[in-house]
Design an enzyme around this catalytic site. Structure first.
Site, PDB file in Angstrom:
ATOM      1  N   ASN A   1       6.582  -4.808  17.531  1.00  0.00           N
ATOM      2  CA  ASN A   1       6.800  -4.083  16.270  1.00  0.00           C
ATOM      3  C   ASN A   1       5.747  -2.983  16.072  1.00  0.00           C
ATOM      4  O   ASN A   1       6.079  -1.836  15.787  1.00  0.00           O
ATOM      5  CB  ASN A   1       6.743  -5.063  15.097  1.00  0.00           C
ATOM      6  CG  ASN A   1       7.344  -4.464  13.834  1.00  0.00           C
ATOM      7  OD1 ASN A   1       8.547  -4.313  13.710  1.00  0.00           O
ATOM      8  ND2 ASN A   1       6.490  -4.069  12.900  1.00  0.00           N
TER       9      ASN A   1
ATOM     10  N   HIS B   1      -3.312 -12.956   1.588  1.00  0.00           N
ATOM     11  CA  HIS B   1      -4.520 -12.253   1.156  1.00  0.00           C
ATOM     12  C   HIS B   1      -5.180 -12.967  -0.025  1.00  0.00           C
ATOM     13  O   HIS B   1      -4.506 -13.512  -0.898  1.00  0.00           O
ATOM     14  CB  HIS B   1      -4.185 -10.798   0.810  1.00  0.00           C
ATOM     15  CG  HIS B   1      -3.816  -9.994   2.038  1.00  0.00           C
ATOM     16  ND1 HIS B   1      -3.267  -8.750   1.988  1.00  0.00           N
ATOM     17  CD2 HIS B   1      -3.923 -10.302   3.361  1.00  0.00           C
ATOM     18  CE1 HIS B   1      -3.066  -8.308   3.230  1.00  0.00           C
ATOM     19  NE2 HIS B   1      -3.454  -9.236   4.070  1.00  0.00           N
TER      20      HIS B   1
ATOM     21  N   ASP C   1      -9.615 -15.411  11.866  1.00  0.00           N
ATOM     22  CA  ASP C   1     -10.371 -14.814  10.761  1.00  0.00           C
ATOM     23  C   ASP C   1     -11.728 -14.286  11.245  1.00  0.00           C
ATOM     24  O   ASP C   1     -12.428 -14.947  12.011  1.00  0.00           O
ATOM     25  CB  ASP C   1     -10.607 -15.854   9.648  1.00  0.00           C
ATOM     26  CG  ASP C   1      -9.441 -15.903   8.670  1.00  0.00           C
ATOM     27  OD1 ASP C   1      -8.581 -14.994   8.724  1.00  0.00           O
ATOM     28  OD2 ASP C   1      -9.397 -16.852   7.866  1.00  0.00           O
TER      29      ASP C   1
ATOM     30  N   TYR D   1      -3.110  -8.965  15.959  1.00  0.00           N
ATOM     31  CA  TYR D   1      -2.837  -7.939  14.944  1.00  0.00           C
ATOM     32  C   TYR D   1      -3.811  -6.771  15.113  1.00  0.00           C
ATOM     33  O   TYR D   1      -3.403  -5.607  15.216  1.00  0.00           O
ATOM     34  CB  TYR D   1      -2.961  -8.551  13.545  1.00  0.00           C
ATOM     35  CG  TYR D   1      -3.084  -7.520  12.445  1.00  0.00           C
ATOM     36  CD1 TYR D   1      -2.021  -6.698  12.118  1.00  0.00           C
ATOM     37  CD2 TYR D   1      -4.285  -7.369  11.742  1.00  0.00           C
ATOM     38  CE1 TYR D   1      -2.140  -5.733  11.126  1.00  0.00           C
ATOM     39  CE2 TYR D   1      -4.414  -6.420  10.747  1.00  0.00           C
ATOM     40  CZ  TYR D   1      -3.344  -5.602  10.440  1.00  0.00           C
ATOM     41  OH  TYR D   1      -3.465  -4.638   9.461  1.00  0.00           O
TER      42      TYR D   1
ATOM     43  N   ARG E   1      -9.255 -20.821   9.463  1.00  0.00           N
ATOM     44  CA  ARG E   1      -7.961 -20.390  10.008  1.00  0.00           C
ATOM     45  C   ARG E   1      -8.223 -19.632  11.309  1.00  0.00           C
ATOM     46  O   ARG E   1      -9.202 -18.887  11.398  1.00  0.00           O
ATOM     47  CB  ARG E   1      -7.274 -19.397   9.046  1.00  0.00           C
ATOM     48  CG  ARG E   1      -6.702 -20.012   7.820  1.00  0.00           C
ATOM     49  CD  ARG E   1      -5.931 -18.981   7.023  1.00  0.00           C
ATOM     50  NE  ARG E   1      -6.742 -17.811   6.654  1.00  0.00           N
ATOM     51  CZ  ARG E   1      -6.419 -16.954   5.703  1.00  0.00           C
ATOM     52  NH1 ARG E   1      -5.303 -17.104   5.029  1.00  0.00           N
ATOM     53  NH2 ARG E   1      -7.183 -15.926   5.424  1.00  0.00           N
TER      54      ARG E   1
ATOM     55  N   ILE F   1       0.843  -1.202   0.000  1.00  0.00           N
ATOM     56  CA  ILE F   1       0.000   0.000   0.000  1.00  0.00           C
ATOM     57  C   ILE F   1       0.877   1.250   0.000  1.00  0.00           C
ATOM     58  O   ILE F   1       0.596   2.232  -0.703  1.00  0.00           O
ATOM     59  CB  ILE F   1      -0.957  -0.010   1.216  1.00  0.00           C
ATOM     60  CG1 ILE F   1      -1.829  -1.274   1.186  1.00  0.00           C
ATOM     61  CG2 ILE F   1      -1.836   1.235   1.219  1.00  0.00           C
ATOM     62  CD1 ILE F   1      -2.630  -1.522   2.448  1.00  0.00           C
TER      63      ILE F   1
ATOM     64  N   ASP G   1      14.521   1.132  11.043  1.00  0.00           N
ATOM     65  CA  ASP G   1      13.412   0.530  11.778  1.00  0.00           C
ATOM     66  C   ASP G   1      12.693   1.639  12.541  1.00  0.00           C
ATOM     67  O   ASP G   1      13.356   2.505  13.114  1.00  0.00           O
ATOM     68  CB  ASP G   1      13.973  -0.527  12.745  1.00  0.00           C
ATOM     69  CG  ASP G   1      12.885  -1.436  13.269  1.00  0.00           C
ATOM     70  OD1 ASP G   1      11.968  -0.934  13.961  1.00  0.00           O
ATOM     71  OD2 ASP G   1      12.928  -2.638  12.959  1.00  0.00           O
TER      72      ASP G   1
HETATM   73  N1  LIG Z   1      -3.180  -4.984   3.111  1.00  0.00           N
HETATM   74  C1  LIG Z   1      -4.360  -4.725   3.680  1.00  0.00           C
HETATM   75  O1  LIG Z   1      -5.410  -5.134   3.188  1.00  0.00           O
HETATM   76  C2  LIG Z   1      -4.419  -3.906   4.950  1.00  0.00           C
HETATM   77  C3  LIG Z   1      -5.652  -3.781   5.618  1.00  0.00           C
HETATM   78  C4  LIG Z   1      -5.721  -3.018   6.781  1.00  0.00           C
HETATM   79  C5  LIG Z   1      -4.599  -2.350   7.241  1.00  0.00           C
HETATM   80  N2  LIG Z   1      -3.415  -2.498   6.583  1.00  0.00           N
HETATM   81  C6  LIG Z   1      -2.237  -1.778   7.113  1.00  0.00           C
HETATM   82  O2  LIG Z   1      -1.584  -1.108   6.057  1.00  0.00           O
HETATM   83  C7  LIG Z   1      -0.190  -1.051   6.291  1.00  0.00           C
HETATM   84  C8  LIG Z   1       0.561  -1.529   5.064  1.00  0.00           C
HETATM   85  O3  LIG Z   1       0.125  -2.835   4.712  1.00  0.00           O
HETATM   86  P1  LIG Z   1       0.709  -3.574   3.423  1.00  0.00           P
HETATM   87  O4  LIG Z   1      -0.334  -4.540   2.952  1.00  0.00           O
HETATM   88  O5  LIG Z   1       1.232  -2.572   2.489  1.00  0.00           O
HETATM   89  O6  LIG Z   1       1.885  -4.422   4.106  1.00  0.00           O
HETATM   90  P2  LIG Z   1       3.405  -4.665   3.609  1.00  0.00           P
HETATM   91  O7  LIG Z   1       3.937  -5.779   4.458  1.00  0.00           O
HETATM   92  O8  LIG Z   1       3.451  -4.791   2.142  1.00  0.00           O
HETATM   93  O9  LIG Z   1       4.118  -3.298   4.024  1.00  0.00           O
HETATM   94  C9  LIG Z   1       4.529  -3.024   5.341  1.00  0.00           C
HETATM   95  C10 LIG Z   1       5.891  -2.360   5.250  1.00  0.00           C
HETATM   96  O10 LIG Z   1       6.294  -2.013   6.587  1.00  0.00           O
HETATM   97  C11 LIG Z   1       7.675  -2.307   6.725  1.00  0.00           C
HETATM   98  N3  LIG Z   1       7.939  -2.507   8.160  1.00  0.00           N
HETATM   99  C12 LIG Z   1       7.397  -3.440   8.989  1.00  0.00           C
HETATM  100  N4  LIG Z   1       7.891  -3.288  10.227  1.00  0.00           N
HETATM  101  C13 LIG Z   1       8.750  -2.234  10.195  1.00  0.00           C
HETATM  102  C14 LIG Z   1       9.547  -1.573  11.161  1.00  0.00           C
HETATM  103  N5  LIG Z   1       9.590  -1.985  12.433  1.00  0.00           N
HETATM  104  N6  LIG Z   1      10.279  -0.484  10.774  1.00  0.00           N
HETATM  105  C15 LIG Z   1      10.266  -0.057   9.481  1.00  0.00           C
HETATM  106  N7  LIG Z   1       9.531  -0.657   8.509  1.00  0.00           N
HETATM  107  C16 LIG Z   1       8.785  -1.736   8.867  1.00  0.00           C
HETATM  108  C17 LIG Z   1       7.903  -3.543   5.871  1.00  0.00           C
HETATM  109  O11 LIG Z   1       9.258  -3.694   5.485  1.00  0.00           O
HETATM  110  C18 LIG Z   1       6.972  -3.282   4.691  1.00  0.00           C
HETATM  111  O12 LIG Z   1       7.653  -2.649   3.610  1.00  0.00           O
HETATM  112  C19 LIG Z   1       0.070  -1.842   7.555  1.00  0.00           C
HETATM  113  O13 LIG Z   1       0.141  -0.955   8.647  1.00  0.00           O
HETATM  114  C20 LIG Z   1      -1.181  -2.707   7.676  1.00  0.00           C
HETATM  115  O14 LIG Z   1      -1.446  -3.054   9.013  1.00  0.00           O
HETATM  116  C21 LIG Z   1      -3.293  -3.270   5.450  1.00  0.00           C
END
Ligand SMILES: NC(=O)c1ccc[n+]([C@@H]2O[C@H](COP(=O)([O-])OP(=O)(O)OC[C@H]3O[C@@H](n4cnc5c(N)ncnc54)[C@H](O)[C@@H]3O)[C@@H](O)[C@H]2O)c1
Length: 331
Positions: free
Chosen positions: A92, A187, A280, A141, A277, A12, A51
């Site tokens: 984290n 997903h 869920d 989560y 799972r 995202i 980080d």
């Molecule tokens: N994908 C979805 O449908 C969805 C739905 C609801 C919320 N979200 C939220 O959106 C955000 C992005 O999701 P995504 O699907 O792009 O996930 P993703 O895993 O593709 O991206 C997450 C990014 O965060 C980085 N990251 C993780 N821990 C870190 C840390 N401690 N320090 C620095 N970087 C760190 C990872 O390297 C990764 O690039 C997340 O916060 C997730 O909880 C996603």
């Protein structure tokens, strides 16, 4: 505006960076690259490898890059892993967010957009879900995100912060450049399309849920529409915390997603039915009336067929995912 995007190398985040650049903002990506793909990112955008739990490094980057606002997306996201390793998630996602907040306070940055989730709502009592629905996450989560929302909720006013938490429903689809490729992938849409591409069955987890066809129901939102919500949230100026759902308001079961993917791909896609799972939710469908009314958000791709088609087109253009795309240098 100069915007730090934590987690900006992720699925995202990389689309948000695209939209920020398109709108004339200057994003700076801050990502540990524990997940995500640098090769997905736009040339010319600075990527800092770090980080979010490293507050000192964050403070340094916020100062050096003269950042004016933060979009905080960095998080671990796999629900199943959160059930088996909750400590890692709280460490984290919660400690990481505390560190982002600390760094913002130390550098006087007042604007934050936080990636929250529909997982906060657990199994909702009524659909569609409004922001007033009970918050009862049924996995660590979701709880990690709820804790951060609460911390921000308490912190915004005394510190004069403008905090916006966007509760995403299920992000899906792709832009020309960026598509969904998590490792491991949990997903549904990318898993279904992977099965279609490899002409093998798709696994359905749980066919005995209390839904019309026994499979779970989700609200899929195109990743570019989600990105737009962040740009609108950056425009908020009034201090305090505000939360918004971001979804389309249409619920699709797993079987309906598979059926739509059959139509998009022309593949047979047989199904392999497996038990539920852990963690869920049964059904999540958003009411996004608040963000439409207050921020003027309008989804451009509300239709599931169009969302899956964009993901399939991206997969066709990039059969090896990000592996063969041109990468960029880290700053
Ligand atoms: N994908 C979805 O449908 C969805 C739905 C609801 C919320 N979200 C939220 O959106 C955000 C992005 O999701 P995504 O699907 O792009 O996930 P993703 O895993 O593709 O991206 C997450 C990014 O965060 C980085 N990251 C993780 N821990 C870190 C840390 N401690 N320090 C620095 N970087 C760190 C990872 O390297 C990764 O690039 C997340 O916060 C997730 O909880 C996603």
């Amino acid at each position: 505006m100069r915007v730090l995007v934590t987690g900006g190398a992720g699925y995202i985040g990389s689309v948000i960076v695209e939209e920020l650049v398109g709108a004339g903002h200057t994003p700076v990506i801050y990502d540990s690259l524990v997940k995500g793909h640098t090769s997905a990112l736009l040339p010319g955008v600075l990527v800092v490898r770090g980080d979010v739990r490293d507050t000192g490094r964050l403070v340094q980057v916020l100062r050096e890059q003269q950042i004016e606002a933060v979009i905080h997306m960095a998080a671990l996201i796999e629900v199943g892993l959160s059930v088996t390793n909750p400590d890692r998630f709280f460490e984290n996602n919660v400690a990481g967010s505390m560190s982002v907040l600390r760094a913002m306070l130390d550098t006087g940055i007042k604007k934050l957009v936080f990636s929250s989730t529909a997982a906060l709502y657990g199994d909702p009592v009524t659909l569609p879900i409004t922001e007033e629905a009970p918050l009862q996450p049924n996995n660590p989560y979701g709880d990690s995100k709820l804790m951060v929302e609460r911390i921000l909720g308490w912190s915004a006013e005394p510190h004069g912060l403008t905090c916006t938490a966007l509760r995403y429903f299920n992000a899906a689809g792709a832009t020309e450049r960026n598509g969904e490729m998590h490792e491991p992938e949990t997903h549904l849409i990318p898993l279904v399309l992977q099965a279609a591409a490899e002409d093998r069955p798709v696994t359905i987890f749980g066919t005995d849920y209390p839904t019309p066809d026994g499979t779970t129901i989700r609200d899929y939102i195109h990743v570019a529409d989600l990105a737009q919500a962040h740009l609108l949230a950056l425009g908020r100026t009034e201090p305090g915390m505000r939360v918004y759902n971001v979804g389309n308001g249409n619920g699709y079961s797993v079987r309906q997603v598979v059926e739509t993917a059959r139509a998009v791909t022309g593949r047979a896609l047989p199904v392999d039915e497996q038990p539920r799972r852990p963690g869920d939710q049964v059904a999540t469908v958003a009411s996004s009336e608040r963000i439409r009314a207050e921020l003027g958000w309008q989804p451009r791709f509300p239709d599931l067929h169009a969302i899956i088609e964009s993901a399939w087109n991206w997969r066709q253009r990039h059969p090896h995912g990000y592996a063969n795309m041109t990468g960029i240098d880290e700053g």
